[in-house]
Design a protein around this motif. Structure first.
Motif, PDB file in Angstrom:
ATOM      1  N   GLN A  48       0.758  -1.209   0.129  1.00 50.13           N
ATOM      2  CA  GLN A  48      -0.169   0.007  -0.151  1.00 50.13           C
ATOM      3  C   GLN A  48       0.860   1.144  -0.050  1.00 50.13           C
ATOM      4  N   HIS A  49       0.543   2.368  -0.762  1.00 54.47           N
ATOM      5  CA  HIS A  49       0.825   3.742  -0.624  1.00 54.47           C
ATOM      6  C   HIS A  49       0.208   4.794   0.030  1.00 54.47           C
ATOM      7  N   ALA A  50       0.686   5.307   0.909  1.00 58.78           N
ATOM      8  CA  ALA A  50      -0.222   6.234   2.066  1.00 58.78           C
ATOM      9  C   ALA A  50       0.722   7.542   1.911  1.00 58.78           C
ATOM     10  N   CYS A  51      -0.063   8.545   2.030  1.00 58.43           N
ATOM     11  CA  CYS A  51       0.541   9.641   1.785  1.00 58.43           C
ATOM     12  C   CYS A  51      -0.143  10.556   3.162  1.00 58.43           C
ATOM     13  N   THR A  52       0.782  11.351   3.835  1.00 60.84           N
ATOM     14  CA  THR A  52       0.421  12.051   5.049  1.00 60.84           C
ATOM     15  C   THR A  52       1.606  13.091   5.312  1.00 60.84           C
ATOM     16  N   PHE A  53       1.503  13.726   6.524  1.00 55.68           N
ATOM     17  CA  PHE A  53       2.310  14.595   6.753  1.00 55.68           C
ATOM     18  C   PHE A  53       3.281  14.165   8.180  1.00 55.68           C
ATOM     19  N   ALA A  54       4.688  14.886   8.250  1.00 52.94           N
ATOM     20  CA  ALA A  54       5.354  14.696   9.422  1.00 52.94           C
ATOM     21  C   ALA A  54       5.770  15.922   9.429  1.00 52.94           C
ATOM     22  N   LEU A  55       6.149  15.979  10.982  1.00 50.56           N
ATOM     23  CA  LEU A  55       6.764  17.429  11.802  1.00 50.56           C
ATOM     24  C   LEU A  55       8.056  16.846  12.522  1.00 50.56           C
ATOM     25  N   TYR A  56       9.193  17.671  12.235  1.00 49.50           N
ATOM     26  CA  TYR A  56      10.515  17.315  12.815  1.00 49.50           C
ATOM     27  C   TYR A  56      10.096  17.535  14.353  1.00 49.50           C
ATOM     28  N   SER A  57      10.788  16.600  15.233  1.00 47.93           N
ATOM     29  CA  SER A  57      10.632  16.737  16.564  1.00 47.93           C
ATOM     30  C   SER A  57      11.358  17.807  17.260  1.00 47.93           C
ATOM     31  N   HIS A  58      12.489  17.980  16.871  1.00 51.08           N
ATOM     32  CA  HIS A  58      13.299  19.319  17.117  1.00 51.08           C
ATOM     33  C   HIS A  58      13.009  20.579  16.689  1.00 51.08           C
ATOM     34  N   ASP A  59      11.920  20.551  15.465  1.00 52.66           N
ATOM     35  CA  ASP A  59      11.612  22.107  15.212  1.00 52.66           C
ATOM     36  C   ASP A  59      10.291  21.518  14.557  1.00 52.66           C
ATOM     37  N   MET A  60       9.173  21.857  14.962  1.00 52.24           N
ATOM     38  CA  MET A  60       7.738  21.400  14.555  1.00 52.24           C
ATOM     39  C   MET A  60       7.123  22.452  13.532  1.00 52.24           C
ATOM     40  N   SER A  61       7.861  23.599  13.459  1.00 51.82           N
ATOM     41  CA  SER A  61       7.374  24.455  12.312  1.00 51.82           C
ATOM     42  C   SER A  61       8.030  24.108  11.147  1.00 51.82           C
ATOM     43  N   ARG A  62       8.726  22.951  11.079  1.00 54.17           N
ATOM     44  CA  ARG A  62       9.212  22.326   9.617  1.00 54.17           C
ATOM     45  C   ARG A  62       8.493  21.170   9.616  1.00 54.17           C
ATOM     46  N   GLN A  63       7.610  21.192   8.502  1.00 51.53           N
ATOM     47  CA  GLN A  63       6.495  20.170   8.477  1.00 51.53           C
ATOM     48  C   GLN A  63       6.578  19.708   6.751  1.00 51.53           C
ATOM     49  N   ILE A  64       6.451  18.421   6.562  1.00 52.76           N
ATOM     50  CA  ILE A  64       6.610  17.872   5.262  1.00 52.76           C
ATOM     51  C   ILE A  64       5.431  16.712   4.723  1.00 52.76           C
ATOM     52  N   GLU A  65       5.437  16.870   3.330  1.00 55.54           N
ATOM     53  CA  GLU A  65       4.359  15.921   3.032  1.00 55.54           C
ATOM     54  C   GLU A  65       5.273  14.384   2.844  1.00 55.54           C
ATOM     55  N   THR A  66       4.690  13.319   3.227  1.00 54.60           N
ATOM     56  CA  THR A  66       5.477  12.133   3.250  1.00 54.60           C
ATOM     57  C   THR A  66       4.703  11.094   2.519  1.00 54.60           C
ATOM     58  N   HIS A  67       5.491  10.132   1.765  1.00 46.02           N
ATOM     59  CA  HIS A  67       4.762   9.101   1.112  1.00 46.02           C
ATOM     60  C   HIS A  67       5.418   7.763   1.389  1.00 46.02           C
ATOM     61  N   HIS A  68       4.480   7.035   2.206  1.00 42.96           N
ATOM     62  CA  HIS A  68       4.685   5.700   2.777  1.00 42.96           C
ATOM     63  C   HIS A  68       4.425   4.475   1.924  1.00 42.96           C
ATOM     64  N   PHE A  69       5.339   3.799   1.779  1.00 43.64           N
ATOM     65  CA  PHE A  69       5.154   2.486   1.041  1.00 43.64           C
ATOM     66  C   PHE A  69       5.376   1.129   1.834  1.00 43.64           C
ATOM     67  N   VAL A  70       4.229   0.713   2.168  1.00 47.35           N
ATOM     68  CA  VAL A  70       4.159  -0.290   3.293  1.00 47.35           C
ATOM     69  C   VAL A  70       4.047  -1.550   3.017  1.00 47.35           C
ATOM     70  N   THR A  71       5.130  -2.356   3.939  1.00 44.47           N
ATOM     71  CA  THR A  71       4.817  -3.855   4.009  1.00 44.47           C
ATOM     72  C   THR A  71       4.244  -4.400   5.154  1.00 44.47           C
ATOM     73  N   ARG A  72       3.223  -5.414   5.337  1.00 42.27           N
ATOM     74  CA  ARG A  72       2.679  -5.826   6.454  1.00 42.27           C
ATOM     75  C   ARG A  72       3.480  -7.024   6.659  1.00 42.27           C
ATOM     76  N   LEU A  73       4.277  -6.891   7.901  1.00 44.08           N
ATOM     77  CA  LEU A  73       5.072  -8.469   8.274  1.00 44.08           C
ATOM     78  C   LEU A  73       4.124  -9.356   8.941  1.00 44.08           C
ATOM     79  N   ASN A  74       2.768  -8.720   9.712  1.00 42.73           N
ATOM     80  CA  ASN A  74       2.040  -9.683  10.338  1.00 42.73           C
ATOM     81  C   ASN A  74       0.761  -8.495  10.847  1.00 42.73           C
ATOM     82  N   GLU A  75      -0.146  -9.024  11.280  1.00 43.89           N
ATOM     83  CA  GLU A  75      -1.219  -8.179  11.884  1.00 43.89           C
ATOM     84  C   GLU A  75      -0.958  -6.944  12.904  1.00 43.89           C
ATOM     85  N   ASP A  76       0.237  -7.170  13.397  1.00 38.30           N
ATOM     86  CA  ASP A  76       0.453  -6.165  14.734  1.00 38.30           C
ATOM     87  C   ASP A  76       1.971  -5.236  14.052  1.00 38.30           C
TER      88      ASP A  76
END
Length: 242
Positions: A48-76
């Motif tokens: 699956q391909h998910a698109c969302t946003f992330a913020l740098y922990s040390h400077d949360m004014s810096r925000q980026i769009e991110t694209h996650h290409f996901v592999t499921r290893l098991n249900e958890d």
């Protein structure tokens, strides 16, 4: 030894292609051959391909769009390669591990501090699956709303870095208040690209149950107004013993 890097945002307007010569025809042919002959099994497990946003922990004014290409290893447990876009020349900027609430509750408190919750991200229409209607991915969204993620960014392309420089940065998920709120212009740009309406997504996700319990040790900054930042220090090498 502390390392520092230029953060001139003007560099962000560059092509995004790392320095180097264009790929030769010979290497292109070789790579096509290896693609046909090698299994590349881990990559083919990305489901699956998910698109969302992330913020740098040390400077949360810096925000980026991110694209996650996901592999499921098991249900958890899921793992994701994170890119700065879904284009063919996208840059690999980090990795995220995603665990169920069941696994998260088994982690030591010091480890839990490094993780973020996904409930708000899902319910508020920030996490999307491009080109997939919500009704199709709704079962997955309901599961993801109960998960926690740990995301390390290894390439800060938003500040114009043409190469992955320095130590990794811990990333946080969007939240509903204070510095955790995603900039509206970022959401607008993403929604226009994929023909989403965040307002419509929020309405369609009302049926996703509110999490009965979000561990307060996750999203550590919200409770303690503290962040985490990785630094690099020189240290003596361990001596080899016979």
């Amino acid at each position: 030894m502390s390392l520092s890097y230029a953060t001139d945002s003007a560099g962000a307007e560059k092509t995004g292609i790392p320095p180097g010569k264009p790929t030769s025809l010979g290497k292109q042919i070789m790579e096509k051959g290896t693609e046909m002959l090698q299994s590349l099994k881990p990559i083919k497990q990305m489901s699956q391909h998910a698109c969302t946003f992330a913020l740098y922990s040390h400077d949360m004014s810096r925000q980026i769009e991110t694209h996650h290409f996901v592999t499921r290893l098991n249900e958890d447990f899921l793992q994701a390669a994170v890119y700065d876009s879904d284009d063919s020349n996208a840059r690999l900027i980090g990795v995220e591990y995603i665990v169920s609430d069941t696994i998260f509750e088994t982690l030591p408190p010091e480890e839990q501090k490094l993780w973020h919750s996904h409930a708000y991200e899902i319910k508020s229409g920030l996490w999307v699956h491009p080109r997939m209607p919500d009704m199709i991915v709704m079962p997955e969204l309901k599961n993801l709303a109960k998960t926690y993620g740990k995301f390390w960014c290894t390439w800060q392309t938003d500040r114009g870095d043409e190469l992955p420089l320095g130590p990794p940065s811990l990333m946080m998920s969007p939240q509903a208040a204070e510095v955790g709120v995603v900039k509206p212009e970022l959401v607008k740009k993403r929604d226009e690209k994929y023909n989403f309406s965040r307002d419509d997504l929020m309405k369609s996700r009302i049926e996703i149950p509110e999490s009965e319990w979000i561990n307060p040790t996750a999203d550590y900054w919200r409770q303690h107004n503290k962040c985490f930042e990785v630094d690099v220090e020189s240290t003596d090498m361990k001596k080899l013993t016979n």
